[in-house]
Design a protein around this motif. Structure first.
Motif, PDB file in Angstrom:
ATOM      1  N   ALA A  63       7.383  -6.929  10.739  1.00  0.00           N
ATOM      2  CA  ALA A  63       7.673  -6.594   9.373  1.00  0.00           C
ATOM      3  C   ALA A  63       7.642  -7.476   8.194  1.00  0.00           C
ATOM      4  CB  ALA A  63       9.180  -5.947   9.294  1.00  0.00           C
ATOM      5  N   THR A  64       7.221  -8.597   8.518  1.00  0.00           N
ATOM      6  CA  THR A  64       7.131  -9.659   7.497  1.00  0.00           C
ATOM      7  C   THR A  64       5.722 -10.405   7.431  1.00  0.00           C
ATOM      8  OG1 THR A  64       7.535 -11.694   8.699  1.00  0.00           O
ATOM      9  CG2 THR A  64       9.465 -10.377   7.783  1.00  0.00           C
ATOM     10  N   PRO A  65       5.159 -10.771   6.212  1.00  0.00           N
ATOM     11  CA  PRO A  65       3.794 -11.565   6.260  1.00  0.00           C
ATOM     12  C   PRO A  65       4.016 -12.861   6.669  1.00  0.00           C
ATOM     13  CG  PRO A  65       4.714 -11.391   4.173  1.00  0.00           C
ATOM     14  CD  PRO A  65       5.767 -10.498   4.870  1.00  0.00           C
ATOM     15  N   ALA A  66       4.729 -13.527   7.389  1.00  0.00           N
ATOM     16  CA  ALA A  66       5.072 -14.754   7.814  1.00  0.00           C
ATOM     17  C   ALA A  66       3.615 -15.244   8.280  1.00  0.00           C
ATOM     18  CB  ALA A  66       6.135 -14.920   8.791  1.00  0.00           C
ATOM     19  N   PRO A  85       1.189  -8.908  16.759  1.00  0.00           N
ATOM     20  CA  PRO A  85       2.264  -8.604  15.695  1.00  0.00           C
ATOM     21  C   PRO A  85       1.442  -8.594  14.274  1.00  0.00           C
ATOM     22  CG  PRO A  85       2.386 -10.706  16.587  1.00  0.00           C
ATOM     23  CD  PRO A  85       1.608  -9.851  17.539  1.00  0.00           C
ATOM     24  N   LYS A  86       0.539  -9.385  14.233  1.00  0.00           N
ATOM     25  CA  LYS A  86      -0.598  -9.208  12.912  1.00  0.00           C
ATOM     26  C   LYS A  86      -1.006  -7.955  12.630  1.00  0.00           C
ATOM     27  CE  LYS A  86      -4.155 -12.272  11.033  1.00  0.00           C
ATOM     28  NZ  LYS A  86      -4.813 -13.507  11.378  1.00  0.00           N
ATOM     29  N   MET A  87      -1.674  -7.367  13.676  1.00  0.00           N
ATOM     30  CA  MET A  87      -2.301  -5.978  13.588  1.00  0.00           C
ATOM     31  C   MET A  87      -0.960  -4.905  13.258  1.00  0.00           C
ATOM     32  SD  MET A  87      -4.495  -3.360  15.938  1.00  0.00           S
ATOM     33  CE  MET A  87      -6.096  -4.350  15.528  1.00  0.00           C
ATOM     34  N   ILE A  88       0.035  -5.009  13.792  1.00  0.00           N
ATOM     35  CA  ILE A  88       1.070  -3.971  13.660  1.00  0.00           C
ATOM     36  C   ILE A  88       1.452  -4.428  12.289  1.00  0.00           C
ATOM     37  CG2 ILE A  88       3.659  -3.382  14.194  1.00  0.00           C
ATOM     38  CD1 ILE A  88       2.792  -4.022  17.063  1.00  0.00           C
ATOM     39  N   TYR A  89       1.721  -5.319  11.721  1.00  0.00           N
ATOM     40  CA  TYR A  89       2.409  -5.714  10.382  1.00  0.00           C
ATOM     41  C   TYR A  89       1.284  -5.020   9.538  1.00  0.00           C
ATOM     42  CZ  TYR A  89       3.203  -7.875   5.934  1.00  0.00           C
ATOM     43  OH  TYR A  89       3.434  -7.596   4.643  1.00  0.00           O
ATOM     44  N   ARG A  90      -0.217  -5.554   9.685  1.00  0.00           N
ATOM     45  CA  ARG A  90      -1.098  -5.040   8.562  1.00  0.00           C
ATOM     46  C   ARG A  90      -1.129  -3.574   8.482  1.00  0.00           C
ATOM     47  NH1 ARG A  90      -6.066  -9.257  10.006  1.00  0.00           N
ATOM     48  NH2 ARG A  90      -5.330 -10.751   8.719  1.00  0.00           N
ATOM     49  N   VAL A  91      -1.037  -2.748   9.774  1.00  0.00           N
ATOM     50  CA  VAL A  91      -1.053  -1.292   9.730  1.00  0.00           C
ATOM     51  C   VAL A  91       0.280  -0.799   9.031  1.00  0.00           C
ATOM     52  CG1 VAL A  91      -1.207   0.906  11.184  1.00  0.00           C
ATOM     53  CG2 VAL A  91      -2.731  -1.204  11.788  1.00  0.00           C
TER      54      VAL A  91
END
Length: 164
Positions: A63-66, A85-91
């Motif tokens: 849930a963060t753009p870390a 996690p990168k894909m889950i965040y982007r979506v």
């Protein structure tokens, strides 16, 4: 065209972390980073991780753009596993305003292994529950690769599970 400076990105990260409850109250939860812009120091090092610590780690991941390297430090699979996690965040599956996640019990604990349940929801879909495992590696609790693989299968992401 909009250009992001390091300051703008840091301000955005601070705002996102505050909204997600990751800007910690040092008195309430000393294990979380005192400075929300200093996420590179985030580590769960307690003998037995708390649900609040595990929850903060999951929020940091999805849930963060870390930066990728910060997320890699939280994962057993390291940089090979950041794609999840990168894909889950982007979506935007499990982050505000249309989604959320929370780590709950029941929990199990062994010296180098801990389990809890990740409850993730998004608007218009049922809550997804994944029994997740964390492994203690070099004194830090990291989300296990097999938990990422379970999450990939549960939500149907087109990612091969080859980072174990």
């Amino acid at each position: 065209m909009m250009r992001w400076s390091r300051g703008a990105a840091a301000t955005g990260l601070a705002a996102a972390m505050t909204l997600l409850g990751l800007a910690p109250n040092a008195a309430a939860d000393p294990e979380l980073p005192a400075d929300p812009l200093n996420v590179d120091n985030f580590a769960i090092t307690s003998e037995v991780p708390t649900l609040a610590e595990l929850d903060a780690q999951i929020r940091l991941l999805v849930a963060t753009p870390a930066p990728d390297w910060v997320k890699a430090d939280q994962l057993e699979g390291g940089s090979r596993a950041v794609v999840v996690p990168k894909m889950i965040y982007r979506v935007g599956f499990f982050r505000p305003p249309k989604g959320s996640s929370v780590v709950t019990g029941p929990e199990t604990h062994e010296p180098d292994r801990h389990t809890a349940v990740i409850n993730a929801s998004r608007q218009g879909s049922p809550t997804v529950q994944v029994v997740a495992e964390w492994r203690r590696i070099d004194g830090r609790w990291k989300l296990a690769s097999k938990s990422l693989c379970n999450g990939i299968k549960t939500i149907g992401l087109p990612i091969p599970c080859n980072f174990e």
